[in-house]
Design a protein around this motif. Sequence first.
Motif, PDB file in Angstrom:
ATOM      1  N   GLN A  17      51.204   1.523 -18.501  1.00 34.88           N
ATOM      2  CA  GLN A  17      52.603   1.941 -18.468  1.00 34.88           C
ATOM      3  C   GLN A  17      53.090   2.335 -19.860  1.00 34.88           C
ATOM      4  O   GLN A  17      53.811   3.323 -20.007  1.00 34.88           O
ATOM      5  N   GLN A  18      52.704   1.592 -20.881  1.00 32.02           N
ATOM      6  CA  GLN A  18      53.071   1.929 -22.257  1.00 32.02           C
ATOM      7  C   GLN A  18      52.494   3.294 -22.633  1.00 32.02           C
ATOM      8  O   GLN A  18      53.162   4.100 -23.275  1.00 32.02           O
ATOM      9  N   ARG A  19      51.256   3.544 -22.249  1.00 26.11           N
ATOM     10  CA  ARG A  19      50.610   4.824 -22.544  1.00 26.11           C
ATOM     11  C   ARG A  19      51.387   5.973 -21.893  1.00 26.11           C
ATOM     12  O   ARG A  19      51.630   7.006 -22.508  1.00 26.11           O
ATOM     13  N   GLU A  20      51.782   5.791 -20.633  1.00 22.59           N
ATOM     14  CA  GLU A  20      52.532   6.822 -19.926  1.00 22.59           C
ATOM     15  C   GLU A  20      53.910   7.039 -20.547  1.00 22.59           C
ATOM     16  O   GLU A  20      54.364   8.175 -20.665  1.00 22.59           O
ATOM     17  N   LEU A  21      54.563   5.949 -20.947  1.00 21.98           N
ATOM     18  CA  LEU A  21      55.880   6.074 -21.568  1.00 21.98           C
ATOM     19  C   LEU A  21      55.795   6.795 -22.910  1.00 21.98           C
ATOM     20  O   LEU A  21      56.649   7.627 -23.234  1.00 21.98           O
ATOM     21  N   LYS A  22      54.749   6.495 -23.690  1.00 23.27           N
ATOM     22  CA  LYS A  22      54.581   7.184 -24.970  1.00 23.27           C
ATOM     23  C   LYS A  22      54.309   8.669 -24.764  1.00 23.27           C
ATOM     24  O   LYS A  22      54.802   9.508 -25.520  1.00 23.27           O
ATOM     25  N   GLY A  23      53.544   8.998 -23.734  1.00 25.10           N
ATOM     26  CA  GLY A  23      53.286  10.398 -23.424  1.00 25.10           C
ATOM     27  C   GLY A  23      54.564  11.127 -23.037  1.00 25.10           C
ATOM     28  O   GLY A  23      54.813  12.256 -23.473  1.00 25.10           O
ATOM     29  N   THR A  24      55.385  10.466 -22.237  1.00 26.72           N
ATOM     30  CA  THR A  24      56.670  11.044 -21.843  1.00 26.72           C
ATOM     31  C   THR A  24      57.560  11.233 -23.059  1.00 26.72           C
ATOM     32  O   THR A  24      58.236  12.263 -23.195  1.00 26.72           O
ATOM     33  N   GLU A  25      57.551  10.248 -23.948  1.00 25.04           N
ATOM     34  CA  GLU A  25      58.351  10.332 -25.174  1.00 25.04           C
ATOM     35  C   GLU A  25      57.901  11.518 -26.046  1.00 25.04           C
ATOM     36  O   GLU A  25      58.727  12.256 -26.577  1.00 25.04           O
ATOM     37  N   ARG A  26      56.594  11.710 -26.155  1.00 27.96           N
ATOM     38  CA  ARG A  26      56.071  12.852 -26.927  1.00 27.96           C
ATOM     39  C   ARG A  26      56.481  14.176 -26.291  1.00 27.96           C
ATOM     40  O   ARG A  26      56.850  15.124 -26.988  1.00 27.96           O
ATOM     41  N   GLU A  31      60.000  19.011 -26.381  1.00 29.19           N
ATOM     42  CA  GLU A  31      61.057  19.812 -25.772  1.00 29.19           C
ATOM     43  C   GLU A  31      62.277  19.890 -26.687  1.00 29.19           C
ATOM     44  O   GLU A  31      62.903  20.948 -26.817  1.00 29.19           O
ATOM     45  N   ASP A  32      62.597  18.777 -27.349  1.00 32.08           N
ATOM     46  CA  ASP A  32      63.731  18.762 -28.273  1.00 32.08           C
ATOM     47  C   ASP A  32      63.483  19.701 -29.451  1.00 32.08           C
ATOM     48  O   ASP A  32      64.383  20.435 -29.870  1.00 32.08           O
ATOM     49  N   ARG A  33      62.265  19.693 -29.989  1.00 38.73           N
ATOM     50  CA  ARG A  33      61.939  20.601 -31.097  1.00 38.73           C
ATOM     51  C   ARG A  33      62.050  22.059 -30.660  1.00 38.73           C
ATOM     52  O   ARG A  33      62.566  22.900 -31.408  1.00 38.73           O
ATOM     53  N   LYS A  79      65.469  10.689 -23.615  1.00 41.45           N
ATOM     54  CA  LYS A  79      64.580  10.072 -24.600  1.00 41.45           C
ATOM     55  C   LYS A  79      65.023   8.641 -24.897  1.00 41.45           C
ATOM     56  O   LYS A  79      64.193   7.738 -24.996  1.00 41.45           O
ATOM     57  N   SER A  80      66.318   8.415 -24.991  1.00 40.85           N
ATOM     58  CA  SER A  80      66.792   7.063 -25.275  1.00 40.85           C
ATOM     59  C   SER A  80      66.546   6.131 -24.093  1.00 40.85           C
ATOM     60  O   SER A  80      66.220   4.964 -24.278  1.00 40.85           O
ATOM     61  N   ARG A  81      66.652   6.654 -22.860  1.00 41.60           N
ATOM     62  CA  ARG A  81      66.352   5.826 -21.689  1.00 41.60           C
ATOM     63  C   ARG A  81      64.874   5.455 -21.654  1.00 41.60           C
ATOM     64  O   ARG A  81      64.514   4.311 -21.355  1.00 41.60           O
ATOM     65  N   VAL A  82      64.013   6.419 -21.964  1.00 41.34           N
ATOM     66  CA  VAL A  82      62.569   6.153 -21.968  1.00 41.34           C
ATOM     67  C   VAL A  82      62.238   5.137 -23.050  1.00 41.34           C
ATOM     68  O   VAL A  82      61.442   4.217 -22.835  1.00 41.34           O
TER      69      VAL A  82
END
Length: 92
Positions: A17-26, A31-33, A79-82
């Motif tokens: 789950q941490q791996r998936e959350l970090k991927g989503t964050e990246r 997208e923000d950039r 991003k803040s929710r993730v």
Amino acid sequence: MGLFDKPPTAKEVAKQQQRELKGTERDLDKEDRQLAAEERRIETEMKALAKKGQEANARILAKQLLSVREQRKNVFAMKSRVKGTSQMASSM
């Protein structure tokens, strides 16, 4: 998971789950950039059109700029929710 495999342990599930959350964050960072680059491009194009006196086209770009800024705001909220979910999962 095959028929005779052991079910994953709680630690393995948390790690996945941490791996998936970090991927989503990246992905959200990327997208923000991209939206920030689009915002800068629109601003410079809008200024150039305003200097040329093409006010109608500049207004259209101003509307696009507002749309891009709204999208960036939504990406920031996601991003803040993730990030909050990631912190809650890591504290367990």
